[in-house]
Write a protein that holds these residues in place. Sequence first.
Motif, mmCIF file in Angstrom:
data_model
loop_
_atom_site.group_PDB
_atom_site.id
_atom_site.type_symbol
_atom_site.label_atom_id
_atom_site.label_comp_id
_atom_site.label_asym_id
_atom_site.label_seq_id
_atom_site.Cartn_x
_atom_site.Cartn_y
_atom_site.Cartn_z
ATOM 1 N N ARG A 12 0.820 -1.214 0.000
ATOM 2 C CA ARG A 12 0.000 0.000 0.000
ATOM 3 C C ARG A 12 0.841 1.244 0.000
ATOM 4 N N ALA A 162 2.692 -10.373 12.750
ATOM 5 C CA ALA A 162 1.605 -11.147 13.358
ATOM 6 C C ALA A 162 1.638 -11.014 14.888
ATOM 7 N N GLU A 164 -0.286 -9.547 17.012
ATOM 8 C CA GLU A 164 -1.545 -9.751 17.749
ATOM 9 C C GLU A 164 -1.769 -11.220 18.074
ATOM 10 N N ASP A 177 1.425 -2.529 19.083
ATOM 11 C CA ASP A 177 1.565 -2.571 17.620
ATOM 12 C C ASP A 177 0.746 -1.437 17.032
ATOM 13 N N THR A 179 -2.296 0.026 14.755
ATOM 14 C CA THR A 179 -3.637 -0.371 14.351
ATOM 15 C C THR A 179 -4.208 0.730 13.472
ATOM 16 N N SER A 180 -5.021 0.280 12.518
ATOM 17 C CA SER A 180 -5.646 1.254 11.638
ATOM 18 C C SER A 180 -7.161 1.087 11.725
ATOM 19 N N SER A 181 -7.703 0.020 11.172
ATOM 20 C CA SER A 181 -9.151 -0.205 11.265
ATOM 21 C C SER A 181 -9.535 -0.831 12.603
ATOM 22 N N GLY A 182 -8.591 -1.461 13.281
ATOM 23 C CA GLY A 182 -8.881 -2.144 14.545
ATOM 24 C C GLY A 182 -9.302 -3.599 14.348
ATOM 25 N N THR A 184 -7.697 -6.284 13.182
ATOM 26 C CA THR A 184 -6.767 -7.335 13.626
ATOM 27 C C THR A 184 -6.854 -7.505 15.139
#
Length: 229
Positions: A12, A162, A164, A177, A179-182, A184
């Motif tokens: 991305r 990985a 999480e 870590d 987080t963006s959308s939450g 994971t």
Amino acid sequence: MTLKLGVPSKGRLMEKTFEWFAQHGITLSRNGSEREYAGSVEGIDGMSLVLLSAGEIPRELAAGRIHLGVTGTDLVQEKLPLWEQQVCPMEELAFGHADLILAVPRAWVDVDTLDDLDAVAAAFRARHGFRLRIATKYHRLVREYLRQGGVADYALVDSQGATEGTVANETAEAIADITSSGETLRANHLKVLSDGPILRSQATLWRSRVAELEDADRATLATFTARLG
Ligand SMILES: Nc1ncnc2c1ncn2[C@@H]1O[C@H](COP(=O)(O)OP(=O)(O)OP(=O)(O)O)[C@@H](O)[C@H]1O
Ligand SMILES: O=P(O)(O)OC[C@H]1O[C@H](OP(=O)(O)OP(=O)(O)O)[C@H](O)[C@@H]1O
């Protein structure tokens, strides 16, 4: 010499960076195949492209091997203890937004804040005979944050991906870590401490404060800076 621009080599961040430069009349492209890490720049004279891992861009800027680089604020601040002396932010790029957070199992109903974590950490050590483990790749930022928060009874466990999953795998009790959308975090039954993020990050264009500039590079940099408006 040319003005060297370091850009993430995949994913991305690479795509969005290419789009951002295109919006400023500069076409970045990867030469040859998807696997070739050489690239070219059109639309501005005297600039060359270096495709690099996002995590290596801070070090390359600090060593002066590239003049400009795109990477996240998180990676710059984690990898460069003296980042303010080594690099200078030229432009926030408004993508790659992510928060560096601390998260614990959702089942820990008594833990919502850093103070709660501190209390649990002391109890954890007394009960298990070893320190509560926090998995992360952001060692420097997490240590500093916990030091300022007065939390001492913990051990960092290195996790380069990985992260999480380490709680379910029982190699850590908590994680730090981005987080963006939450999603994971949710999928791994974790919740974020409510004190606010350790750091808010986004993709940023950085200039090296140490890379040597010849006269021609200075002119290229001036042309480029004028383009940014
Ligand atoms: N889910 C996400 N949403 C938004 N930004 C993200 C996300 N994951 C990572 N980032 C950001 O992208 C940048 C690169 O992250 P990371 O080092 O994880 O990438 P990578 O693809 O693993 O790179 P590398 O080539 O170094 O292995 C970081 O600044 C990070 O904050
Ligand atoms: O909040 P979300 O939108 O779910 O995004 C967060 C995830 O994205 C990143 O992982 P990435 O996909 O880069 O893989 P990694 O675990 O190998 O770092 C980060 O490490 C989180 O795991």
